[in-house]
Design a protein around this motif. Structure first.
Motif, short mmCIF file in Angstrom:
data_model
loop_
_atom_site.label_atom_id
_atom_site.label_comp_id
_atom_site.label_asym_id
_atom_site.label_seq_id
_atom_site.Cartn_x
_atom_site.Cartn_y
_atom_site.Cartn_z
N ARG A 61 -0.26 -4.78 0.95
CA ARG A 61 -0.58 -3.34 1.08
C ARG A 61 0.05 -2.75 2.32
NH1 ARG A 61 -3.55 -1.35 -3.26
NH2 ARG A 61 -4.34 -3.16 -4.36
N PHE A 62 -0.13 -3.43 3.46
CA PHE A 62 0.52 -2.99 4.69
C PHE A 62 0.67 -4.16 5.64
CE2 PHE A 62 -4.02 -1.90 5.26
CZ PHE A 62 -4.32 -2.58 6.44
N PHE A 63 1.55 -3.97 6.60
CA PHE A 63 1.85 -4.98 7.61
C PHE A 63 1.73 -4.29 8.96
CE2 PHE A 63 4.25 -7.72 10.33
CZ PHE A 63 4.25 -8.96 9.74
N LEU A 64 0.89 -4.81 9.84
CA LEU A 64 0.69 -4.21 11.16
C LEU A 64 0.97 -5.23 12.25
CD1 LEU A 64 -2.73 -2.35 10.70
CD2 LEU A 64 -0.44 -1.37 10.60
N LEU A 65 1.52 -4.75 13.32
CA LEU A 65 1.72 -5.54 14.52
C LEU A 65 1.11 -4.73 15.65
CD1 LEU A 65 5.08 -7.25 15.31
CD2 LEU A 65 3.41 -6.69 17.03
N GLN A 66 0.05 -5.24 16.25
CA GLN A 66 -0.68 -4.50 17.28
C GLN A 66 -0.87 -5.38 18.50
OE1 GLN A 66 -4.08 -3.82 14.71
NE2 GLN A 66 -3.62 -1.63 14.71
N ASN A 67 -0.89 -4.73 19.68
CA ASN A 67 -1.17 -5.49 20.90
C ASN A 67 -2.67 -5.53 21.15
OD1 ASN A 67 -1.77 -3.00 22.04
ND2 ASN A 67 0.04 -2.97 23.36
N ARG A 68 -3.08 -6.20 22.22
CA ARG A 68 -4.50 -6.36 22.52
C ARG A 68 -5.20 -5.04 22.81
NH1 ARG A 68 -4.48 -11.02 26.84
NH2 ARG A 68 -2.34 -11.37 26.29
N LYS A 92 4.09 -0.94 8.70
CA LYS A 92 4.84 -0.80 7.45
C LYS A 92 3.83 -0.72 6.31
CE LYS A 92 8.77 -1.03 5.14
NZ LYS A 92 9.93 -0.21 5.36
N TRP A 93 3.79 0.42 5.64
CA TRP A 93 2.84 0.65 4.55
C TRP A 93 3.58 0.57 3.23
CZ3 TRP A 93 -2.38 1.59 5.30
CH2 TRP A 93 -2.78 1.71 6.63
N TYR A 94 3.17 -0.37 2.39
CA TYR A 94 3.76 -0.50 1.06
C TYR A 94 2.93 0.25 0.03
CZ TYR A 94 6.40 -4.09 3.43
OH TYR A 94 7.20 -4.75 4.33
N VAL A 95 1.64 0.32 0.24
CA VAL A 95 0.73 1.13 -0.58
C VAL A 95 -0.08 1.98 0.40
CG1 VAL A 95 -1.13 1.12 -2.27
CG2 VAL A 95 0.57 -0.71 -2.30
N TYR A 123 -11.82 -6.42 3.60
CA TYR A 123 -11.86 -5.05 4.11
C TYR A 123 -11.55 -4.11 2.95
CZ TYR A 123 -10.38 -0.90 6.69
OH TYR A 123 -10.24 0.38 7.16
N ASN A 124 -12.50 -3.22 2.65
CA ASN A 124 -12.37 -2.29 1.51
C ASN A 124 -12.04 -3.07 0.24
OD1 ASN A 124 -13.03 -0.16 3.14
ND2 ASN A 124 -10.94 0.56 3.36
N ASN A 125 -10.96 -2.72 -0.43
CA ASN A 125 -10.60 -3.38 -1.69
C ASN A 125 -9.53 -4.43 -1.51
OD1 ASN A 125 -12.40 -1.73 -3.00
ND2 ASN A 125 -10.85 -0.19 -3.48
N TYR A 126 -9.29 -4.86 -0.28
CA TYR A 126 -8.27 -5.87 -0.05
C TYR A 126 -8.70 -6.81 1.07
CZ TYR A 126 -6.90 -1.71 2.64
OH TYR A 126 -6.91 -0.58 3.40
N THR A 150 -0.96 -8.56 11.33
CA THR A 150 -1.97 -8.40 10.28
C THR A 150 -1.30 -7.96 9.00
OG1 THR A 150 -3.55 -7.69 11.97
CG2 THR A 150 -4.15 -7.30 9.67
N ILE A 151 -1.68 -8.63 7.91
CA ILE A 151 -1.22 -8.25 6.57
C ILE A 151 -2.45 -7.96 5.73
CG2 ILE A 151 -0.07 -9.04 4.48
CD1 ILE A 151 1.73 -10.77 6.09
N ALA A 152 -2.40 -6.86 5.00
CA ALA A 152 -3.46 -6.55 4.04
C ALA A 152 -2.91 -6.84 2.65
CB ALA A 152 -3.89 -5.10 4.15
N VAL A 153 -3.64 -7.64 1.87
CA VAL A 153 -3.18 -8.04 0.54
C VAL A 153 -4.29 -7.82 -0.48
CG1 VAL A 153 -1.60 -9.76 1.47
CG2 VAL A 153 -3.89 -10.45 0.85
N ASP A 154 -3.92 -7.96 -1.73
CA ASP A 154 -4.91 -7.87 -2.80
C ASP A 154 -5.97 -8.96 -2.61
OD1 ASP A 154 -3.60 -5.74 -3.96
OD2 ASP A 154 -2.41 -7.01 -5.29
N ILE A 155 -7.14 -8.70 -3.10
CA ILE A 155 -8.30 -9.57 -2.87
C ILE A 155 -8.11 -10.97 -3.47
CG2 ILE A 155 -9.73 -9.00 -4.87
CD1 ILE A 155 -11.07 -8.90 -1.35
#
Length: 144
Positions: free
Chosen positions: A3-10, A18-21, A54-57, A70-75
């Motif tokens: 669904r999305f790919f995040l790179l965050q610092n502390r 990067k948002w795919y959905v 988290y939510n639907n993923y 962090t990667i958000a993927v289908d459940i």
């Protein structure tokens, strides 16, 4: 599917997003989701797994030095394969920048996005060969 790919610092600053959905709504909704994800990931005790529903993923994350990937993927997707996905992306960055750090990502964000785009396209993993991905990125640099 990713669904999305995040790179965050502390501190919660998003260094790569990067948002795919995309979420329904506007840029404020993306910022809200990024803040929630950061809160969940950084506030989680190390004795727990790196998977959060988290939510639907499902959120799959990994910490490298001061950065959270962090990667958000289908459940129903396989969590361990996405942990490997994160690890390979870090290896790609490390090979390209030779010992990558947060400043490399900040000042060369366009190169980081091109590496990510060669690796993941439309929320699906395209190639898992580190050499092939880096060769294509270097070929694209020659065209510029």
């Amino acid at each position: 599917m990713i669904r999305f790919f995040l790179l965050q610092n502390r501190q919660g600053k998003t260094r790569l997003s990067k948002w795919y959905v995309p979420p329904p709504g506007s840029e404020q909704e993306k910022a809200r989701v990024e803040a929630e994800v950061h809160r969940f990931v950084t506030g989680r005790d190390k004795k727990y797994t790196n998977f959060i529903e988290y939510n639907n993923y499902k959120l799959i994350y990994r910490r490298y030095a001061g950065l959270f990937f962090t990667i958000a993927v289908d459940i129903n997707d396989n969590e361990l394969s996405y942990l490997e996905t994160i690890h390979l992306f870090v290896e790609l960055l490390d090979s390209y920048f030779s010992n990558v750090c947060e400043l490399d990502i900040v000042f060369n964000f366009n190169k980081v996005y091109s590496i990510l785009d060669e690796y993941i396209l439309a929320g699906e993993i395209e190639d898992t060969s580190k050499r092939e991905i880096l060769d294509r990125v270097q070929f694209l640099e020659k065209l510029d």
